[in-house]
Enzyme design. Structure first.
Site, PDB file in Angstrom:
ATOM      1  N   GLU A  35      31.478  48.575  31.310  1.00  0.00           N
ATOM      2  CA  GLU A  35      30.480  47.510  31.155  1.00  0.00           C
ATOM      3  C   GLU A  35      29.138  48.229  31.225  1.00  0.00           C
ATOM      4  O   GLU A  35      28.896  48.956  32.198  1.00  0.00           O
ATOM      5  CB  GLU A  35      30.565  46.524  32.319  1.00  0.00           C
ATOM      6  CG  GLU A  35      31.839  45.721  32.362  1.00  0.00           C
ATOM      7  CD  GLU A  35      31.956  44.961  33.680  1.00  0.00           C
ATOM      8  OE1 GLU A  35      31.374  43.873  33.789  1.00  0.00           O
ATOM      9  OE2 GLU A  35      32.615  45.465  34.598  1.00  0.00           O
ATOM     10  N   ARG A 262      41.800  52.765  42.192  1.00  0.00           N
ATOM     11  CA  ARG A 262      40.409  53.193  42.132  1.00  0.00           C
ATOM     12  C   ARG A 262      40.257  54.444  42.962  1.00  0.00           C
ATOM     13  O   ARG A 262      40.902  54.581  43.999  1.00  0.00           O
ATOM     14  CB  ARG A 262      39.538  52.135  42.809  1.00  0.00           C
ATOM     15  CG  ARG A 262      38.920  51.153  41.917  1.00  0.00           C
ATOM     16  CD  ARG A 262      38.042  50.234  42.744  1.00  0.00           C
ATOM     17  NE  ARG A 262      36.685  50.270  42.223  1.00  0.00           N
ATOM     18  CZ  ARG A 262      36.348  49.731  41.058  1.00  0.00           C
ATOM     19  NH1 ARG A 262      37.222  49.138  40.304  1.00  0.00           N
ATOM     20  NH2 ARG A 262      35.098  49.803  40.628  1.00  0.00           N
ATOM     21  N   LYS A 272      28.801  50.348  40.842  1.00  0.00           N
ATOM     22  CA  LYS A 272      27.527  50.347  40.123  1.00  0.00           C
ATOM     23  C   LYS A 272      26.518  49.408  40.775  1.00  0.00           C
ATOM     24  O   LYS A 272      25.327  49.691  40.808  1.00  0.00           O
ATOM     25  CB  LYS A 272      27.755  49.939  38.667  1.00  0.00           C
ATOM     26  CG  LYS A 272      28.246  51.094  37.816  1.00  0.00           C
ATOM     27  CD  LYS A 272      28.532  50.636  36.406  1.00  0.00           C
ATOM     28  CE  LYS A 272      29.845  49.915  36.346  1.00  0.00           C
ATOM     29  NZ  LYS A 272      30.154  49.335  35.053  1.00  0.00           N
TER      30      LYS A 272
END
Ligand code: ATP
Ligand code: MG
Length: 561
Positions: A35, A262, A272
């Protein structure tokens, strides 16, 4: 099992099984789907290496797809940075894609869902919808709008699209099952209204598709065979499949979502949103601050693509979340820099040393080897003179036998030069040592072949000639957070663990050959670590970042030489 299949990670095993079960190799296709709402970080490197690595392994195309469905948080700057970072890591994508290129297709499919009685417009408040949603143990209840007629839904959705409604007033929801044990299946939102300009579609749209609706359908449009994502999407898989069912044509490839863990790195955060907070609130100087775990921060700090790829390979792909110690990343960069950098001398905390029996005004050029790891790296000449700088911590008036550096009455070798003996020292009014007076043994010059040149003394010190040295700003970095897992404390914010001493700026002195070093160039300063020239460095002002020390100082190895 053959040797190679033994070393397959579980993701590769999934693909191998599919191939065994008749999946055609030509149908394999992967994607890396960021993204564009921030810069890539070290966690993303795992996903990049996984997806692009599979592409290389199976000779299959890999798309770089921007999942750009949220105009409120996305920017062209992030798109550009992401592309730069993926390339820098050494990977090539097949095609560059954007979910926003599929907005029309997604809209058309949504209209079809309404016509099929599988989606409806809800104009309740978000609070009302949240209450009806229930809890994991209590089933939800149907929205009063769930029974709206197809015609009315089509009209309302059209009005949403043409901008007749305000933000938050209407949403399009999939009509699935308000009693599902999976909360995500309780009539999830497919579209929301956002009167925002999108970095690619500008003001063409004021309804934007939700991530879950967009992601799987984008995979399908691109005919991605295996869609790998992180574990937090495991519960989304059912919805991913439901959405696919609505549009799937069985002559086409049906993407398969699978999840992996992750990667979290100790003493930092890899989200982020949190990294953006560090940037916006001024805890760091930007996304590429050398203390940041971003790819651009690591690059500026002096990390190489090889070292990051090796690190990712070492930690592998896991099924469970865990914390990777940052010292493992540091180990990988040390290993690589040890092979590729030239050895030079730089003094970080200078102490003046005067060789009393050395001729005034004389300069000698000594030969210095560039790399003990690589003979072809050759050698260079460095100037030696009566007045030198050595490291403050390399001299003590008195010390025990284990101190192999310089003490009064003791001898050391100056690297590439002579053996010296400390005779006396001078202190300022506060008692700090400001100068050391020595004598040197003129016959002991390194490499001169004399008996004295071969004489062994315990310590060897690095140094620079004061008259020739170049002053440089040296930026020394420490962990950005004092806690190994700053964002996992229930009662504390991750910002509470910021290390106030993560950056120390000092003036050091380096050998004159480094005067024209260019941003990005890397060196080993003997005994002091690996350094690279910062992007802010100029001809007037040389600036070095310390990438990493020579040893893992956090491992508390007590070294005395
Ligand atoms: P963040 O929380 O940092 O914003 P994200 O998952 O929202 O992460 P995306 O841009 O959506 O960021 O990530 C692109 C891809 O990278 C996704 O497939 C995601 O699963 C993967 N990814 C993100 N963070 C990590 C991580 N820490 N370890 C491994 N893969 C990751
Ligand atoms: Mg994401």
């Amino acid at each position: 099992m053959s040797e190679t299949s033994k070393s397959l990670n579980f993701i590769e095993q999934i693909i191998e099984e599919d191939l065994e079960n008749g999946y055609s190799k030509e149908e394999l296709r992967f994607r890396f789907p960021p993204e564009p709402n921030g810069y890539l970080h070290i966690g993303h490197a795992s996903s990049i290496c996984l997806n692009f690595g599979l592409g290389l392994r199976y000779d299959a195309p890999v798309n770089l797809r921007f999942d750009d469905t949220n105009p409120a948080k996305e920017e062209q700057e992030f798109v550009d940075a992401i592309k730069q970072d993926v390339e820098w890591l050494g990977f090539k994508w097949d095609t560059e894609r954007y979910a926003s290129d599929y907005f029309q297709q997604l809209y058309d499919w949504a209209v079809q869902l309404i016509k099929d009685g599988k989606a409806y417009v809800d104009n309740q408040s978000s609070e009302e919808m949240a209450i009806q949603k229930g809890t994991p143990t209590v089933p939800g209840i149907d929205s009063p709008n769930r029974k709206r007629s197809i015609e009315e839904n089509l009209t309302l959705f059209e009005k949403m699209k043409s901008g007749e409604f305000g933000e938050g007033t209407h949403v399009l929801r999939a009509k699935i099952d308000m009693a599902s044990s999976n909360m995500l299946m309780r009539d999830p939102i497919m579209y929301r209204i956002l009167h925002k300009t999108h970095h690619r579609t500008n003001t063409d749209w004021c309804i934007y598709p939700m991530y879950d609706w967009t992601h799987g359908e984008s995979d399908y449009i691109e005919q991605v065979s295996h869609s790998f994502c992180t574990l937090e999407f495991a519960m989304h898989r059912e919805l991913y499949n439901w959405f696919l069912d609505q549009v799937y044509d069985d002559k086409k490839v049906r993407p398969k979502q699978r999840e992996f863990a992750r990667r979290n790195l100790s003493h930092t955060v890899v989200s982020k949103r949190k990294l953006l907070q560090l940037v916006e609130q001024g805890y760091v100087t930007g996304w590429d601050d050398p203390r940041m775990p971003t790819i651009s921060g690591l690059r500026r700090r002096g990390y190489t693509p090889d070292s990051i790829r090796n690190f990712v390979e070492t930690i592998g792909i896991a099924k469970r979340d865990n914390l990777i110690d940052v010292s493992l990343l540091e180990f990988n960069i040390r290993e690589h820099l040890n092979k590729i950098t030239h050895r030079v001398m730089g003094v970080l905390n200078p102490l003046k040393l005067v060789i009393t029996n050395y001729p005034d005004g004389q300069t000698e050029w000594l030969e210095a080897e560039n790399s003990p790891e690589d003979e072809s790296a050759g050698s260079r000449e460095i100037p030696f003179s009566k007045e030198l700088y050595i490291e403050q911590e390399d001299f003590k008036e008195e010390a025990n036998k284990k101190f192999f550096r310089l003490k009064l009455g003791g001898e050391v070798r100056l690297k590439n030069g002579y053996i010296i003996k400390a005779e006396s020292c001078t202190k300022d009014t506060e008692g700090n040592i400001v100068e050391v007076q020595c004598t040197y043994d003129p016959k002991s010059k390194s490499g001169s072949g004399t008996e004295e040149s071969l004489r062994r003394v315990k310590g060897t010190l690095h140094w620079v000639s004061i008259a020739h040295a170049v002053a440089a700003e040296i930026r020394l970095y420490d962990r950005l957070f004092t806690d190994e897992s700053p964002d996992t404390h229930k009662d504390k914010d991750f910002l509470d663990f910021i290390n106030p001493n993560s950056l120390e700026v000092i003036t050091g002195y380096v050998e004159p050959g480094l005067k024209d070093a260019k941003p990005g160039e890397q060196f080993q300063f003997q005994r002091m670590g690996y350094f690279c020239v910062d992007k802010e460095s100029t001809e007037e002002k040389l600036i070095f970042n310390r990438t990493v020390g020579l040893r893992d100082s956090w491992a508390k190895i007590q070294e005395n030489n």
